[in-house]
Design an enzyme around this catalytic site. Structure first.
Site, mmCIF file in Angstrom:
data_model
loop_
_atom_site.group_PDB
_atom_site.id
_atom_site.type_symbol
_atom_site.label_atom_id
_atom_site.label_comp_id
_atom_site.label_asym_id
_atom_site.label_seq_id
_atom_site.Cartn_x
_atom_site.Cartn_y
_atom_site.Cartn_z
ATOM 1 C CG LEU A 204 -1.766 -26.581 3.865
ATOM 2 C CD1 LEU A 204 -2.357 -25.650 2.871
ATOM 3 C CD2 LEU A 204 -2.901 -28.036 4.319
ATOM 4 C CG HIS A 205 2.929 -32.544 1.979
ATOM 5 N ND1 HIS A 205 2.749 -32.392 3.324
ATOM 6 C CD2 HIS A 205 3.030 -33.720 1.414
ATOM 7 C CE1 HIS A 205 2.994 -33.707 3.740
ATOM 8 N NE2 HIS A 205 2.927 -34.600 2.563
ATOM 9 N NE ARG A 206 -0.898 -36.405 3.748
ATOM 10 C CZ ARG A 206 -0.041 -37.010 3.589
ATOM 11 N NH1 ARG A 206 0.455 -37.514 2.500
ATOM 12 N NH2 ARG A 206 0.627 -37.597 4.568
ATOM 13 N NE ARG A 239 3.271 -32.956 -3.865
ATOM 14 C CZ ARG A 239 2.143 -33.362 -4.286
ATOM 15 N NH1 ARG A 239 1.091 -32.365 -3.902
ATOM 16 N NH2 ARG A 239 1.924 -33.756 -5.685
#
Ligand code: UD1
Length: 368
Positions: A204-206, A239
């Site tokens: 997950l990073h969006r 992030r």
């Protein structure tokens, strides 16, 4: 001979750049690898490039992180200086990251031809930073290589002349097919004490999933819940970790959680090994949607839309957004085997970069 610049910035860029280097080597065309430094962790050191069988970058712009505008501006400024000092035959950019946009803009302003690999993909969602990068890069590119038919159709609709756009297939799949035997030999699954098809994998990073505190907290709790059915490995993107710290939930993403195994981002082969052995993948990454489709692994795409529709139409990806009920239902469908096996995708055959380099070489010849 004037070299081509092959520009990478984020980790997945280099996974796409590598097979183009392999193909260029066979033609004798000269090239230089330019690393913008958008991603710069330890994992992207010498061994990262060695694993991909490409030389370490010739040029380092050392741009680093920052807000999108500042990061893009820094890369643009530094790449422009590089172009003025050492003008290439063309600038080849990959994918849809800030480095792609910044270097395409720097090049086009100086009259250096721009070649875009993975052109034409559209999510039609302008809240995504990558969608803006894709639109602007394609608008200024001189030669555009699409990875799937939708890419070519979108470019046509946007008025790109057909002689400038070409469907060559997916270069990232060239790397996957070339590296799969070595990846399987890593047996990363066993190193986590897991069994083949006995675990899930999450990335997950969006911004849409991690930037909002409540959304990320809800997803992390959901992963804990799902891991009671099946252990889940979660390589946590920098992030995402930074966002979790900001939201005060970083302790829910540490390695001590029993069945949700949180680890640092993995080297390419280890990630591929884990992906190939997973019973199910949950992700918001474009690359993983494509890779799972080729590996035949069920993929829950935690997004409302995708710029890669072929992964839903022919591959193994299902769009589930970030609604816990929808994700849970799809997760259990996948674990129970109620999932399409996926069909082969035309031109995702390991030869995309060879086709690409053939077209690129004659295009350069015609311009000479
Ligand atoms: C970027 C891309 C995204 C791509 C992703 C892949 C843009 C707008 N987004 O997002 O499309 O899917 O890369 O990873 O360009 N960092 C590391 N090591 C890594 C990854 C990131 O240290 O392996 C750090 C960066 O240096 C930065 C932060 O994480 O400090 C965020 O990176 P940034 O380049 O802003 O964008 P991503 O969110 O990674």
């Amino acid at each position: 001979m004037t070299p081509l610049d092959l520009v990478g910035g984020a980790r997945p860029n280099f996974v796409k750049l590598a097979p183009v280097v392999w193909a260029l080597r066979r033609t004798g065309l000269a090239y230089r690898i330019v690393h913008t430094g958008q991603h710069y962790d330890d994992e992207m050191s010498e061994s990262f490039f060695k694993d991909l069988r490409i030389p370490a970058p010739d040029v380092h712009l050392g741009a680093g992180s920052g807000l999108a505008g500042a990061q893009t501006a820094r890369i643009l400024e530094r790449y422009e200086a590089h172009l003025l000092a050492a003008r290439p035959a063309a600038t080849v950019v990959f994918g849809d990251v800030n480095s792609t946009l910044a270097c395409a803009l720097a090049a086009v302003k100086l009259g250096v031809p721009v070649v875009h690999v993975e052109a034409g993909l559209r999510s039609f969602d302008r809240t995504m930073p990558e969608e803006i990068n894709r639109l602007v890069t394609d608008a200024v590119a001189d030669l555009l290589f699409a990875s799937e038919p939708s890419g070519l159709e979108n470019l046509e609709r946007e008025g790109v002349p057909s002689e400038r756009a070409c469907l060559v297939g997916n270069v990232m799949i060239d790397t996957l097919l070339a590296e799969l035997p070595a990846a399987r030999a890593c047996d990363t699954t066993a190193s986590f004490s897991l069994k083949d098809k006995g675990y899930g994998l999450v990335t997950l990073h969006r911004p849409s999933n991690v930037d909002d505190a409540r959304t990320l907290a809800r997803l992390v709790e959901l992963l804990h819940e799902l891991s009671r059915t099946l252990p889940i490995v979660f390589p946590v993107h920098p992030r995402t970790l930074a966002a979790a710290r900001r939201h005060g939930i970083a302790e829910r993403l540490t390695a001590t959680q029993a069945r949700l195994i949180c680890v640092e981002p993995l080297p390419y082969r280890h990630a591929l090994s884990l992906m190939a052995g997973a019973a199910v993948v949950l992700t918001d990454s474009g690359g993983l949607q494509e890779e799972t489709s080729v590996l035949g692994v069920p993929c829950l795409t935690l997004r409302e839309n995708t710029e890669r529709p072929i992964t839903v139409e022919r591959g193994t990806s299902r769009l589930v957004g970030n609604d816990p009920a929808k994700i849970t239902r799809a997760f259990h469908d996948a674990v129970a085997g109620r999932w399409p096996r996926g069909q082969s995708i035309p031109l995702w055959d390991g030869e995309a970069s060879v086709r690409l380099v053939t077209v690129l070489a004659s295009w350069l010849d015609a311009r000479a």
